[in-house]
Design a protein around this motif. Sequence first.
Motif, PDB file in Angstrom:
ATOM      1  N   THR A 100       0.804  -1.224   0.000  1.00  0.00           N
ATOM      2  CA  THR A 100       0.000   0.000   0.000  1.00  0.00           C
ATOM      3  C   THR A 100       0.838   1.275   0.000  1.00  0.00           C
ATOM      4  N   CYS A 101       1.962   1.275   0.717  1.00  0.00           N
ATOM      5  CA  CYS A 101       2.771   2.506   0.806  1.00  0.00           C
ATOM      6  C   CYS A 101       3.299   2.937  -0.554  1.00  0.00           C
ATOM      7  N   ARG A 128       3.042   3.909   6.533  1.00  0.00           N
ATOM      8  CA  ARG A 128       4.282   3.421   7.135  1.00  0.00           C
ATOM      9  C   ARG A 128       4.293   3.682   8.643  1.00  0.00           C
ATOM     10  N   ILE A 174      -2.286  -3.900  -0.205  1.00  0.00           N
ATOM     11  CA  ILE A 174      -2.311  -4.482   1.140  1.00  0.00           C
ATOM     12  C   ILE A 174      -1.148  -3.911   1.944  1.00  0.00           C
ATOM     13  N   PRO A 179       0.297  -5.119   5.256  1.00  0.00           N
ATOM     14  CA  PRO A 179       0.138  -6.160   6.276  1.00  0.00           C
ATOM     15  C   PRO A 179       0.191  -5.626   7.705  1.00  0.00           C
ATOM     16  N   GLU A 180       1.078  -4.679   7.970  1.00  0.00           N
ATOM     17  CA  GLU A 180       1.216  -4.197   9.348  1.00  0.00           C
ATOM     18  C   GLU A 180      -0.026  -3.425   9.788  1.00  0.00           C
ATOM     19  N   MET A 234       7.222  -3.767  -1.393  1.00  0.00           N
ATOM     20  CA  MET A 234       8.152  -2.753  -0.912  1.00  0.00           C
ATOM     21  C   MET A 234       9.369  -3.440  -0.286  1.00  0.00           C
ATOM     22  N   SER A 251      11.451  -4.282   4.130  1.00  0.00           N
ATOM     23  CA  SER A 251      10.451  -4.327   5.192  1.00  0.00           C
ATOM     24  C   SER A 251      10.414  -5.716   5.829  1.00  0.00           C
TER      25      SER A 251
HETATM   26  S1  SF4 Z   1       3.969  -3.176   5.910  1.00  0.00           S
HETATM   27 FE1  SF4 Z   1       5.426  -1.520   5.522  1.00  0.00          FE
HETATM   28  S2  SF4 Z   1       6.291  -1.968   3.488  1.00  0.00           S
HETATM   29 FE2  SF4 Z   1       4.417  -3.195   3.713  1.00  0.00          FE
HETATM   30  S3  SF4 Z   1       2.773  -1.913   2.822  1.00  0.00           S
HETATM   31 FE3  SF4 Z   1       2.819  -1.488   5.020  1.00  0.00          FE
HETATM   32  S4  SF4 Z   1       4.146   0.307   5.193  1.00  0.00           S
HETATM   33 FE4  SF4 Z   1       4.538  -0.594   3.178  1.00  0.00          FE
END
Ligand code: SF4
Length: 181
Positions: free
Chosen positions: A10-11, A18, A42, A44-45, A101, A104
């Motif tokens: 998503t970022c 983030r 997506i 995930p975090e 990305m 990460s």
């Molecule tokens: S977990 Fe980190 S790298 Fe993955 S989409 Fe979210 S902000 Fe971006």
Amino acid sequence: MSHIPVGISTCLLGKEVRHDGGHKHSRYCTQVLSKHFEFRSICPELEAGLGVPRPAIHLREYPEGMRIIETKGQADHTAAMEGFIDDVIPTLANLRGYILMAKSPSCGMERIKVHNENGQVTRRDGRGMFADALLQAYPLMPVEEEGRLNDNMIRENFIERVFAYDDWMQNVAGEQLTAKL
Ligand code: SF4
């Protein structure tokens, strides 16, 4: 012509998800690839419930396996991440590719730092927890890190593989599925 469904961190779409409230907008993704791909984004975090902003996390390796722990402290988010992964991975079967990305502990495809139980770096060949589950679940799906798409050869190869995978999924895999029914 309908757009090809492709997953993306998503970022990379410029969304401020983030840990520090920032993003990693990729204009190539949003302005060029979006003409051909329909992105399913997506984070995930965020979607595992860690929120924005959130403490930075990293991978720690224990005898029982890999865990996601806050870099400053001991808070363990492994169960939340694994729960999210178990729920979301089966919903990605229709995707024809995925852009991740880099760097990460969740989305990174390669060269991710792995720490020991005390938080010291022991190796740099890890893979983000979500990326690892994605690659294991869909070994034929074309997956690339966004930064690598700056390389002409890698970019062309990735796009060709996405179109080929889409073609295969629509024709060969579809026919095999129909034959089984
Ligand atoms: S977990 Fe980190 S790298 Fe993955 S989409 Fe979210 S902000 Fe971006």
